[in-house]
Design a protein around this motif. Structure first.
Motif, PDB file in Angstrom:
ATOM      1  N   GLY A  45      45.486  45.086  44.743  1.00 54.42           N
ATOM      2  CA  GLY A  45      43.863  44.900  44.240  1.00 54.42           C
ATOM      3  C   GLY A  45      43.512  45.678  42.759  1.00 54.42           C
ATOM      4  O   GLY A  45      42.546  45.769  42.391  1.00 54.42           O
ATOM      5  N   TYR A  46      44.644  45.972  42.102  1.00 53.10           N
ATOM      6  CA  TYR A  46      44.292  46.681  40.801  1.00 53.10           C
ATOM      7  C   TYR A  46      43.767  45.631  39.785  1.00 53.10           C
ATOM      8  O   TYR A  46      43.343  46.161  38.529  1.00 53.10           O
ATOM      9  CB  TYR A  46      45.509  47.486  40.361  1.00 53.10           C
ATOM     10  N   ASN A  47      44.403  44.490  39.925  1.00 54.86           N
ATOM     11  CA  ASN A  47      44.197  43.452  38.721  1.00 54.86           C
ATOM     12  C   ASN A  47      44.631  43.787  37.318  1.00 54.86           C
ATOM     13  O   ASN A  47      43.915  43.600  36.481  1.00 54.86           O
ATOM     14  CB  ASN A  47      42.514  43.071  38.733  1.00 54.86           C
ATOM     15  N   CYS A  51      51.984  41.723  36.313  1.00 55.31           N
ATOM     16  CA  CYS A  51      52.932  40.874  36.961  1.00 55.31           C
ATOM     17  C   CYS A  51      52.859  39.562  36.196  1.00 55.31           C
ATOM     18  O   CYS A  51      53.914  38.496  36.099  1.00 55.31           O
ATOM     19  CB  CYS A  51      52.470  40.210  38.491  1.00 55.31           C
ATOM     20  N   GLY A  52      52.188  39.461  35.241  1.00 57.79           N
ATOM     21  CA  GLY A  52      51.960  38.235  34.132  1.00 57.79           C
ATOM     22  C   GLY A  52      50.931  37.325  34.483  1.00 57.79           C
ATOM     23  O   GLY A  52      50.784  36.399  33.996  1.00 57.79           O
ATOM     24  N   TYR A  53      50.165  37.531  35.621  1.00 62.37           N
ATOM     25  CA  TYR A  53      49.171  36.789  36.109  1.00 62.37           C
ATOM     26  C   TYR A  53      47.904  37.114  35.903  1.00 62.37           C
ATOM     27  O   TYR A  53      47.775  38.563  35.932  1.00 62.37           O
ATOM     28  CB  TYR A  53      49.453  36.260  37.505  1.00 62.37           C
ATOM     29  N   PRO A  54      46.859  36.488  35.924  1.00 69.57           N
ATOM     30  CA  PRO A  54      45.550  37.217  35.522  1.00 69.57           C
ATOM     31  C   PRO A  54      44.753  37.711  36.749  1.00 69.57           C
ATOM     32  O   PRO A  54      44.139  37.174  37.435  1.00 69.57           O
ATOM     33  CB  PRO A  54      44.657  35.884  35.123  1.00 69.57           C
ATOM     34  N   GLY A  55      45.244  38.805  37.032  1.00 71.33           N
ATOM     35  CA  GLY A  55      44.905  39.805  38.394  1.00 71.33           C
ATOM     36  C   GLY A  55      45.471  39.271  39.517  1.00 71.33           C
ATOM     37  O   GLY A  55      46.310  38.400  39.817  1.00 71.33           O
ATOM     38  N   GLU A  61      47.803  32.941  43.892  1.00 65.96           N
ATOM     39  CA  GLU A  61      48.026  31.555  43.917  1.00 65.96           C
ATOM     40  C   GLU A  61      49.128  31.212  43.675  1.00 65.96           C
ATOM     41  O   GLU A  61      49.456  30.126  44.055  1.00 65.96           O
ATOM     42  CB  GLU A  61      46.499  31.287  42.932  1.00 65.96           C
ATOM     43  N   ALA A  62      49.696  31.935  42.700  1.00 63.83           N
ATOM     44  CA  ALA A  62      51.035  31.451  42.240  1.00 63.83           C
ATOM     45  C   ALA A  62      51.929  31.704  43.316  1.00 63.83           C
ATOM     46  O   ALA A  62      53.037  30.877  43.639  1.00 63.83           O
ATOM     47  CB  ALA A  62      51.647  32.455  40.976  1.00 63.83           C
ATOM     48  N   LEU A  63      51.995  32.763  44.236  1.00 63.76           N
ATOM     49  CA  LEU A  63      53.068  32.909  45.242  1.00 63.76           C
ATOM     50  C   LEU A  63      52.686  31.690  46.143  1.00 63.76           C
ATOM     51  O   LEU A  63      53.852  31.273  46.813  1.00 63.76           O
ATOM     52  CB  LEU A  63      52.611  34.167  45.857  1.00 63.76           C
TER      53      LEU A  63
END
Length: 97
Positions: A45-47, A51-55, A61-63
């Motif tokens: 939850g650090y956003n 990881c290369g994703y927006p938060g 969602e990518a996973l």
């Protein structure tokens, strides 16, 4: 008498618009994948975006959508949480969409 007509017209329009909103809410309903929310809760939850994703929600969602994301890309996440995410996705996979 004019006030009565105005009130009747407003009541009729309100009823018509209420019915239209109800119909369109049924037609345009978008079913959300609940797995995304569950995986988001398992992430730290650090956003931070490390990881290369927006938060964390973007990562989740990518996973879930089986893009090129793996739980290992989340730097601040603990090993136990990464394993938890992997097991959750294995148990709750819905196949290709």
């Amino acid at each position: 008498m004019y006030i009565l007509y105005a009130l009747l017209i407003l009541a009729g329009l309100s009823l018509l618009l209420g019915i239209l909103v109800t119909i369109f809410s049924k037609i345009l309903y978008v079913k959300e994948d609940t797995r995304i929310e569950e995986v988001t809760k398992m992430l730290p939850g650090y956003n931070c975006g490390a990881c290369g994703y927006p938060g964390c929600n973007g990562m989740a969602e990518a996973l879930v959508n089986k893009k090129e994301a793996t739980p290992d890309k989340c730097k601040p996440s603990k090993k136990e949480n990464k394993e938890k995410i992997i097991n959750y996705l294995k148990e709750n996979s819905q196949g290709d969409k």
